[in-house]
Design a protein around this motif. Structure first.
Motif, mmCIF file in Angstrom:
data_model
loop_
_atom_site.group_PDB
_atom_site.id
_atom_site.type_symbol
_atom_site.label_atom_id
_atom_site.label_comp_id
_atom_site.label_asym_id
_atom_site.label_seq_id
_atom_site.Cartn_x
_atom_site.Cartn_y
_atom_site.Cartn_z
ATOM 1 N N PRO A 1 0.827 -1.212 0.000
ATOM 2 C CA PRO A 1 0.000 0.000 0.000
ATOM 3 C C PRO A 1 0.861 1.262 0.000
ATOM 4 O O PRO A 1 1.938 1.288 0.612
ATOM 5 C CB PRO A 1 -0.802 -0.106 1.304
ATOM 6 C CG PRO A 1 -0.745 -1.545 1.684
ATOM 7 C CD PRO A 1 0.553 -2.072 1.143
ATOM 8 N N GLU A 2 0.417 2.293 -0.692
ATOM 9 C CA GLU A 2 1.182 3.539 -0.820
ATOM 10 C C GLU A 2 1.490 4.151 0.542
ATOM 11 O O GLU A 2 2.571 4.697 0.757
ATOM 12 C CB GLU A 2 0.447 4.544 -1.705
ATOM 13 C CG GLU A 2 1.197 5.845 -1.919
ATOM 14 C CD GLU A 2 2.605 5.676 -2.483
ATOM 15 O OE1 GLU A 2 3.498 6.438 -2.067
ATOM 16 O OE2 GLU A 2 2.818 4.778 -3.312
ATOM 17 N N HIS A 3 0.547 4.092 1.488
ATOM 18 C CA HIS A 3 0.798 4.695 2.803
ATOM 19 C C HIS A 3 1.925 3.977 3.548
ATOM 20 O O HIS A 3 2.655 4.582 4.324
ATOM 21 C CB HIS A 3 -0.490 4.735 3.650
ATOM 22 C CG HIS A 3 -0.952 3.400 4.150
ATOM 23 N ND1 HIS A 3 -1.668 2.519 3.375
ATOM 24 C CD2 HIS A 3 -0.768 2.790 5.343
ATOM 25 C CE1 HIS A 3 -1.926 1.428 4.070
ATOM 26 N NE2 HIS A 3 -1.391 1.560 5.267
ATOM 27 N N ALA B 1 7.594 4.356 5.239
ATOM 28 C CA ALA B 1 8.966 3.844 5.213
ATOM 29 C C ALA B 1 9.938 4.926 4.766
ATOM 30 O O ALA B 1 11.016 5.089 5.354
ATOM 31 C CB ALA B 1 9.054 2.629 4.299
ATOM 32 N N ARG B 2 9.559 5.681 3.740
ATOM 33 C CA ARG B 2 10.424 6.780 3.278
ATOM 34 C C ARG B 2 10.585 7.829 4.371
ATOM 35 O O ARG B 2 11.674 8.358 4.577
ATOM 36 C CB ARG B 2 9.846 7.410 2.019
ATOM 37 C CG ARG B 2 10.042 6.568 0.799
ATOM 38 C CD ARG B 2 9.686 7.320 -0.474
ATOM 39 N NE ARG B 2 9.770 6.433 -1.596
ATOM 40 C CZ ARG B 2 8.760 6.095 -2.366
ATOM 41 N NH1 ARG B 2 7.567 6.601 -2.154
ATOM 42 N NH2 ARG B 2 8.925 5.261 -3.369
ATOM 43 N N ALA B 3 9.507 8.170 5.056
ATOM 44 C CA ALA B 3 9.567 9.162 6.129
ATOM 45 C C ALA B 3 10.461 8.674 7.262
ATOM 46 O O ALA B 3 11.240 9.443 7.826
ATOM 47 C CB ALA B 3 8.168 9.467 6.648
ATOM 48 N N ALA B 4 10.364 7.398 7.603
ATOM 49 C CA ALA B 4 11.199 6.846 8.668
ATOM 50 C C ALA B 4 12.674 6.908 8.297
ATOM 51 O O ALA B 4 13.520 7.251 9.122
ATOM 52 C CB ALA B 4 10.788 5.408 8.967
ATOM 53 N N LEU B 5 12.996 6.597 7.054
ATOM 54 C CA LEU B 5 14.391 6.653 6.621
ATOM 55 C C LEU B 5 14.928 8.070 6.615
ATOM 56 O O LEU B 5 16.098 8.308 6.900
ATOM 57 C CB LEU B 5 14.544 6.024 5.236
ATOM 58 C CG LEU B 5 14.445 4.508 5.196
ATOM 59 C CD1 LEU B 5 14.469 4.009 3.761
ATOM 60 C CD2 LEU B 5 15.564 3.872 5.991
ATOM 61 N N SER B 6 14.084 9.041 6.295
ATOM 62 C CA SER B 6 14.549 10.427 6.238
ATOM 63 C C SER B 6 14.821 10.995 7.621
ATOM 64 O O SER B 6 15.488 12.009 7.747
ATOM 65 C CB SER B 6 13.532 11.298 5.502
ATOM 66 O OG SER B 6 12.371 11.456 6.287
#
Length: 159
Positions: free
Chosen positions: A24-26, A31-36
């Motif tokens: 799912p896109e969310h 995941a991208r937000a956590a990595l950033s």
């Protein structure tokens, strides 16, 4: 009956799994937000000068779009208040050499991040200077940690 070799079968199965059970896109966004945010303690060294920019208000657009003259060497300056990072990008055809110096505090270790997830340790001399050969264009940033434990990251720039 169709016969597939192993590679074709794996490609078909991968395609079907992506269609029927896609992430799912969310979840991808989270995941991208956590990595950033993996280095929240790192102070940002902002881009304060870019030789590729002809007007100060264009610097942001040049960095984001990668609109630089491919024939010119490029000078970049970053400042975090306590620490400055000076970079020179030297072009030799498609290959780039990055020459830099950390000014303001002696770095314990520095790291060059580029591309999707490439990282290169930047050994510095007693004056905080370093050099990396054989880079190609794309986004980069430099991350340094001082003897006091302070961490600084430059803004991402497009080479």
């Amino acid at each position: 009956m169709n016969t597939f070799d192993d590679d074709e079968l794996m490609a078909q199965l991968s395609r079907l799994a992506g269609e029927l059970d896609a992430v799912p896109e969310h979840v991808t966004a989270a995941a991208r937000a956590a990595l950033s945010t993996r280095d929240l303690d790192s102070e940002l060294a902002e881009l304060v000068a870019d030789s590729a920019a002809t007007e100060p208000e264009l610097e942001f657009e040049l960095v984001r779009q990668g609109a630089v003259d491919a024939d010119e060497d490029r000078l970049l300056s970053f400042d975090s208040g306590d620490l400055q990072v000076e970079l020179e990008v030297v072009r030799d055809g498609d290959d780039l050499t990055l020459i830099g110096q950390v000014i303001g505090t002696a770095p314990v270790d520095c790291l060059l991040e580029y591309g999707d997830s490439h990282r290169v340790a930047l050994p510095t001399d007693e004056l905080g200077r370093f050099m990396v050969d054989g880079l190609s264009g794309g986004p980069i940033r430099v991350r340094c940690r001082s003897a006091t434990g302070a961490s600084v990251s430059t803004a991402w720039v497009m080479l």
